[in-house]
Design a protein around this motif. Structure first.
Motif, PDB file in Angstrom:
ATOM      1  N   MET A  63       0.845  -1.184   0.000  1.00 62.73           N
ATOM      2  CA  MET A  63       0.000   0.000   0.000  1.00 62.73           C
ATOM      3  C   MET A  63       0.886   1.241   0.000  1.00 62.73           C
ATOM      4  SD  MET A  63      -3.059  -1.164   2.595  1.00 62.73           S
ATOM      5  CE  MET A  63      -4.118   0.162   2.058  1.00 62.73           C
ATOM      6  N   ARG A  64       0.685   2.088  -1.000  1.00 66.92           N
ATOM      7  CA  ARG A  64       1.448   3.326  -1.136  1.00 66.92           C
ATOM      8  C   ARG A  64       0.492   4.465  -1.498  1.00 66.92           C
ATOM      9  NH1 ARG A  64       7.172   3.128  -2.387  1.00 66.92           N
ATOM     10  NH2 ARG A  64       7.979   0.980  -2.323  1.00 66.92           N
ATOM     11  N   ALA A  65       0.792   5.650  -0.970  1.00 71.27           N
ATOM     12  CA  ALA A  65       0.024   6.832  -1.373  1.00 71.27           C
ATOM     13  C   ALA A  65       0.321   7.172  -2.835  1.00 71.27           C
ATOM     14  CB  ALA A  65       0.361   8.006  -0.462  1.00 71.27           C
ATOM     15  N   ASP A  66       1.582   7.019  -3.242  1.00 73.14           N
ATOM     16  CA  ASP A  66       1.988   7.248  -4.628  1.00 73.14           C
ATOM     17  C   ASP A  66       2.753   6.022  -5.100  1.00 73.14           C
ATOM     18  OD1 ASP A  66       1.130  10.085  -5.033  1.00 73.14           O
ATOM     19  OD2 ASP A  66       2.546  10.398  -3.366  1.00 73.14           O
ATOM     20  N   LEU A  67       2.342   5.471  -6.233  1.00 74.25           N
ATOM     21  CA  LEU A  67       2.950   4.244  -6.742  1.00 74.25           C
ATOM     22  C   LEU A  67       3.984   4.599  -7.812  1.00 74.25           C
ATOM     23  CD1 LEU A  67       2.628   1.147  -6.335  1.00 74.25           C
ATOM     24  CD2 LEU A  67       1.215   1.144  -8.400  1.00 74.25           C
ATOM     25  N   PRO A  68       5.247   4.189  -7.636  1.00 74.75           N
ATOM     26  CA  PRO A  68       6.261   4.502  -8.647  1.00 74.75           C
ATOM     27  C   PRO A  68       6.015   3.725  -9.938  1.00 74.75           C
ATOM     28  CG  PRO A  68       7.162   3.058  -6.952  1.00 74.75           C
ATOM     29  CD  PRO A  68       5.805   3.477  -6.479  1.00 74.75           C
ATOM     30  N   ASP A  69       6.592   4.222 -11.019  1.00 74.82           N
ATOM     31  CA  ASP A  69       6.409   3.585 -12.330  1.00 74.82           C
ATOM     32  C   ASP A  69       6.875   2.135 -12.328  1.00 74.82           C
ATOM     33  OD1 ASP A  69       5.385   5.934 -13.289  1.00 74.82           O
ATOM     34  OD2 ASP A  69       7.239   6.586 -14.269  1.00 74.82           O
ATOM     35  N   THR A  70       7.902   1.829 -11.556  1.00 74.74           N
ATOM     36  CA  THR A  70       8.455   0.475 -11.538  1.00 74.74           C
ATOM     37  C   THR A  70       7.493  -0.561 -10.957  1.00 74.74           C
ATOM     38  OG1 THR A  70       9.518   0.987  -9.423  1.00 74.74           O
ATOM     39  CG2 THR A  70      10.846   1.260 -11.430  1.00 74.74           C
ATOM     40  N   LEU A  71       6.436  -0.094 -10.290  1.00 78.59           N
ATOM     41  CA  LEU A  71       5.465  -1.018  -9.685  1.00 78.59           C
ATOM     42  C   LEU A  71       4.086  -0.922 -10.330  1.00 78.59           C
ATOM     43  CD1 LEU A  71       6.417  -0.644  -5.910  1.00 78.59           C
ATOM     44  CD2 LEU A  71       6.778  -2.657  -7.357  1.00 78.59           C
ATOM     45  N   GLN A  72       3.957  -0.151 -11.392  1.00 73.32           N
ATOM     46  CA  GLN A  72       2.646   0.005 -12.023  1.00 73.32           C
ATOM     47  C   GLN A  72       2.111  -1.336 -12.531  1.00 73.32           C
ATOM     48  OE1 GLN A  72       0.537   2.556 -12.275  1.00 73.32           O
ATOM     49  NE2 GLN A  72       1.873   3.990 -11.156  1.00 73.32           N
ATOM     50  N   HIS A  73       3.015  -2.238 -12.981  1.00 71.52           N
ATOM     51  CA  HIS A  73       2.567  -3.537 -13.504  1.00 71.52           C
ATOM     52  C   HIS A  73       1.951  -4.409 -12.416  1.00 71.52           C
ATOM     53  CE1 HIS A  73       6.455  -4.524 -11.714  1.00 71.52           C
ATOM     54  NE2 HIS A  73       6.105  -5.801 -11.753  1.00 71.52           N
ATOM     55  N   ALA A  74       2.229  -4.086 -11.145  1.00 71.15           N
ATOM     56  CA  ALA A  74       1.714  -4.878 -10.030  1.00 71.15           C
ATOM     57  C   ALA A  74       0.465  -4.266  -9.404  1.00 71.15           C
ATOM     58  CB  ALA A  74       2.793  -5.039  -8.961  1.00 71.15           C
ATOM     59  N   LEU A  75      -0.042  -3.163  -9.971  1.00 71.47           N
ATOM     60  CA  LEU A  75      -1.177  -2.464  -9.383  1.00 71.47           C
ATOM     61  C   LEU A  75      -2.442  -3.318  -9.403  1.00 71.47           C
ATOM     62  CD1 LEU A  75      -2.410   0.206  -8.273  1.00 71.47           C
ATOM     63  CD2 LEU A  75      -2.883   0.823 -10.664  1.00 71.47           C
ATOM     64  N   ILE A  76      -3.112  -3.366  -8.265  1.00 75.89           N
ATOM     65  CA  ILE A  76      -4.418  -4.019  -8.165  1.00 75.89           C
ATOM     66  C   ILE A  76      -5.533  -2.985  -8.314  1.00 75.89           C
ATOM     67  CG2 ILE A  76      -5.953  -5.333  -6.638  1.00 75.89           C
ATOM     68  CD1 ILE A  76      -3.412  -6.570  -5.390  1.00 75.89           C
ATOM     69  N   GLY A  77      -5.364  -1.831  -7.689  1.00 75.18           N
ATOM     70  CA  GLY A  77      -6.357  -0.763  -7.790  1.00 75.18           C
ATOM     71  C   GLY A  77      -6.168   0.240  -6.677  1.00 75.18           C
ATOM     72  N   GLN A  78      -7.089   1.170  -6.570  1.00 75.95           N
ATOM     73  CA  GLN A  78      -7.058   2.170  -5.515  1.00 75.95           C
ATOM     74  C   GLN A  78      -8.146   1.881  -4.507  1.00 75.95           C
ATOM     75  OE1 GLN A  78      -7.058   5.867  -8.010  1.00 75.95           O
ATOM     76  NE2 GLN A  78      -5.280   6.375  -6.747  1.00 75.95           N
ATOM     77  N   CYS A  79      -7.805   2.063  -3.247  1.00 77.64           N
ATOM     78  CA  CYS A  79      -8.745   1.723  -2.185  1.00 77.64           C
ATOM     79  C   CYS A  79      -8.572   2.732  -1.055  1.00 77.64           C
ATOM     80  CB  CYS A  79      -8.460   0.305  -1.687  1.00 77.64           C
ATOM     81  SG  CYS A  79      -9.564  -0.268  -0.386  1.00 77.64           S
ATOM     82  N   GLY A  80      -9.645   3.040  -0.397  1.00 74.87           N
ATOM     83  CA  GLY A  80      -9.533   3.961   0.731  1.00 74.87           C
ATOM     84  C   GLY A  80     -10.910   4.347   1.242  1.00 74.87           C
ATOM     85  N   PRO A  81     -10.935   5.096   2.332  1.00 75.06           N
ATOM     86  CA  PRO A  81      -9.769   5.409   3.177  1.00 75.06           C
ATOM     87  C   PRO A  81      -9.358   4.194   4.023  1.00 75.06           C
ATOM     88  CG  PRO A  81     -11.761   6.264   4.164  1.00 75.06           C
ATOM     89  CD  PRO A  81     -12.177   5.682   2.837  1.00 75.06           C
ATOM     90  N   TYR A  82      -8.085   4.212   4.459  1.00 74.28           N
ATOM     91  CA  TYR A  82      -7.591   3.130   5.306  1.00 74.28           C
ATOM     92  C   TYR A  82      -6.532   3.708   6.230  1.00 74.28           C
ATOM     93  CZ  TYR A  82      -5.604  -1.275   6.893  1.00 74.28           C
ATOM     94  OH  TYR A  82      -5.183  -2.322   7.670  1.00 74.28           O
ATOM     95  N   ALA A  83      -6.590   3.341   7.508  1.00 70.93           N
ATOM     96  CA  ALA A  83      -5.611   3.807   8.485  1.00 70.93           C
ATOM     97  C   ALA A  83      -4.936   2.599   9.118  1.00 70.93           C
ATOM     98  CB  ALA A  83      -6.285   4.664   9.552  1.00 70.93           C
ATOM     99  N   PHE A  84      -3.611   2.522   9.010  1.00 76.77           N
ATOM    100  CA  PHE A  84      -2.869   1.495   9.731  1.00 76.77           C
ATOM    101  C   PHE A  84      -2.915   1.793  11.229  1.00 76.77           C
ATOM    102  CE2 PHE A  84      -0.721   0.991   5.590  1.00 76.77           C
ATOM    103  CZ  PHE A  84      -0.716  -0.400   5.490  1.00 76.77           C
ATOM    104  N   GLU A  85      -3.002   0.753  12.027  1.00 78.56           N
ATOM    105  CA  GLU A  85      -2.907   0.950  13.464  1.00 78.56           C
ATOM    106  C   GLU A  85      -1.498   1.436  13.798  1.00 78.56           C
ATOM    107  OE1 GLU A  85      -3.487  -1.538  17.647  1.00 78.56           O
ATOM    108  OE2 GLU A  85      -4.004  -2.464  15.724  1.00 78.56           O
ATOM    109  N   ASN A  86      -1.410   2.543  14.476  1.00 74.66           N
ATOM    110  CA  ASN A  86      -0.114   3.165  14.806  1.00 74.66           C
ATOM    111  C   ASN A  86       0.682   3.498  13.543  1.00 74.66           C
ATOM    112  OD1 ASN A  86      -0.598   2.798  17.627  1.00 74.66           O
ATOM    113  ND2 ASN A  86       0.094   0.676  17.432  1.00 74.66           N
ATOM    114  N   GLY A  87      -0.033   3.822  12.472  1.00 71.71           N
ATOM    115  CA  GLY A  87       0.637   4.136  11.215  1.00 71.71           C
ATOM    116  C   GLY A  87      -0.133   5.194  10.454  1.00 71.71           C
ATOM    117  N   PRO A  88       0.285   5.443   9.227  1.00 64.88           N
ATOM    118  CA  PRO A  88      -0.319   6.545   8.467  1.00 64.88           C
ATOM    119  C   PRO A  88      -1.726   6.226   7.980  1.00 64.88           C
ATOM    120  CG  PRO A  88       1.224   5.342   7.079  1.00 64.88           C
ATOM    121  CD  PRO A  88       1.352   4.766   8.464  1.00 64.88           C
ATOM    122  N   SER A  89      -2.454   7.306   7.671  1.00 68.40           N
ATOM    123  CA  SER A  89      -3.786   7.196   7.091  1.00 68.40           C
ATOM    124  C   SER A  89      -3.833   8.048   5.830  1.00 68.40           C
ATOM    125  CB  SER A  89      -4.842   7.693   8.091  1.00 68.40           C
ATOM    126  OG  SER A  89      -6.120   7.724   7.488  1.00 68.40           O
TER     127      SER A  89
END
Length: 453
Positions: A63-89
């Motif tokens: 899960m990334r806020a911004d997906l680099p070009d090198t990982l575009q082939h692995a993209l599943i889709g966009q999903c949100g909102p989501y907050a990690f416990e003790n992590g970013p949202s």
């Protein structure tokens, strides 16, 4: 929303077993946060329902806020909102297959090295072996039912995508053989597991990566090409890439593996009446195959006769743990010797069947069929196939004989009674191949049909 994204994506993955059929529902059974950050990593077990049946799969979600070009082939889709416990949202996350992200896959090595637990996911490593967690991974492109990550030139980690409750036979076998310091295997280092239906279930295996090695199938095809490209009167023994010495060494390695398996695991015998039932099962499979593939029908009489010879056997048949899916693509030639890989058996078969004892002649038969395939693989669609057919026969006969000679010299047993059983196993494998080719590669059906001449 995540389950809908996964349902739309999973059906297009090469390791998904239900391709071509609609997905009724997809549910998330387990969701473990491995790394709470950006990038973040989640380990999922999902259930996929199709036609009333259920299969479970292992997913690594990055899960990334911004997906680099090198990982575009692995993209599943966009999903949100989501907050990690003790992590970013974030209001929107890019969700992708994290097996392709070396920034995240280091956690497999780190967790195995530390024998840690991440929620319900457990990591173990073999006593006495060290794991360097500082090497980066890349995904191998050739696998079908699993996903393999190569870490530098040190390790290969096989992620089992479709999950069947229980210990994978490959983990069970390679760890047992490594404990015996058996040759001809790739050193295991560690594994991942989880409890499914109350049973410890293998998620991944980490083993030695054989960086300076060549696939047995590729070596065999190189030899066949050399023969086909030689002058018309040059024999398989005279061609520059003669494979017979390697086939003999492979036979010896196979015999040693069978001896080690017979020592590391229980052995048994099958009574004649049980052998007869096995022959009856082969005959039933033949009947179904002949009904589906018309080209097979002219050979039914010969096949029935071969199976009848097995029914007439009066001696017990020795059984033990075996490889279960043995062919040239499952062996690697290193700079010093042959190494046998992929002891998990046929992935499509039930786990109990893959772990069951069988005659080691099943493995021998599988490799003999593989030599036939190597000899004739290049003839499919070849403009001079008829002219080259005698050379294909010659190459296959020479290397099959060399493999059997090496197997016997290495301690393998093939008695007169065994010869009948070996022939039945080989023909039954060819019947299976005829069905497979008729369904998937009709232009290749001549390859297994040649076994019945």
């Amino acid at each position: 929303m995540l389950d809908e994204l996964l349902a739309a994506w999973i059906g297009h993955q090469r390791w998904f077993g239900g391709k071509g059929r609609p997905i009724d529902t997809l549910s998330i059974d387990s969701d473990v946060t491995i790394e709470a950050g950006d990038p973040g990593l989640r380990h999922l077990i999902v259930s996929v329902w199709q036609d009333g049946s259920r299969e479970r799969y292992q997913l690594l979600l990055g899960m990334r806020a911004d997906l680099p070009d090198t990982l575009q082939h692995a993209l599943i889709g966009q999903c949100g909102p989501y907050a990690f416990e003790n992590g970013p949202s974030h209001p929107w996350w890019h969700v992708y297959d994290a097996a392709h992200d070396p920034e995240l896959t280091h956690w497999i090595l780190e967790s195995m090295a530390g024998d840690t637990e991440q929620g319900v996911v457990r990591f173990e490593h073999l006593p006495g072996v060290g794991i360097d967690s500082g090497v980066r991974s890349m995904v191998l492109g050739a696998e079908q039912s699993n996903t393999s990550l190569v870490y530098g030139d040190a390790y290969i980690c096989k992620l089992f995508r479709r999950l069947i409750p229980g210990v994978n036979p490959e983990l069970e076998i390679v760890t047992a053989l490594a404990a015996r310091q058996a040759p001809h295997i790739a050193q295991p280092y560690g594994w991942m597991e989880i409890d499914l239906d109350g049973t410890a279930t293998t998620l991944a295996i980490l083993q030695e990566f054989l960086s300076n090695s060549t696939d047995g199938w590729d070596l065999a095809l190189t030899s066949v090409r050399d023969l086909y490209n030689s002058l018309p009167d040059v024999t398989a023994a005279e061609a520059g890439g003669d494979f017979a010495a390697e086939a003999a060494r492979l036979g010896g390695a196979t015999a040693r593996i069978h001896r080690e398996l017979a020592t590391a695991f229980p052995t048994g015998t099958v009574e004649p009446h049980e052998v007869k039932r096995m022959a009856e099962g082969l005959r039933r499979k033949l009947g179904r195959a002949a009904a589906e593939v018309p080209e097979l029908r002219e050979h039914v009489g010969m096949l029935e006769a071969a199976y009848h010879r097995v029914e007439e056997l009066t001696a017990e048949v020795a059984v033990q743990r075996v490889h279960g899916d043995y062919h040239l693509g499952q062996v690697m030639r290193t700079t010093t010797d042959w190494v046998v890989l992929d002891f998990e058996g046929e992935p499509g078969q039930p786990l109990a069947e893959r772990r069951a004892m069988s005659s080691p002649l099943r493995d021998v038969a599988g490799m003999l069929r593989s030599f036939d395939y190597a000899a004739r693989h290049l003839l499919a669609g070849h403009a001079e196939a008829d002219k080259l057919e005698p050379k294909a026969d010659q190459w296959a006969e020479r290397n099959r004989a060399a493999f059997l000679e090496g197997y016997v010299e290495g301690g393998g047993t093939i008695t007169a009674a065994d010869a009948a059983l070996l022939r039945a196993f080989e023909l039954s494998k060819a019947v299976y191949e005829v069905i497979y080719e008729s369904r998937n590669r009709p232009s290749w059906i001549s390859i297994p049909l040649a076994a019945f001449r």
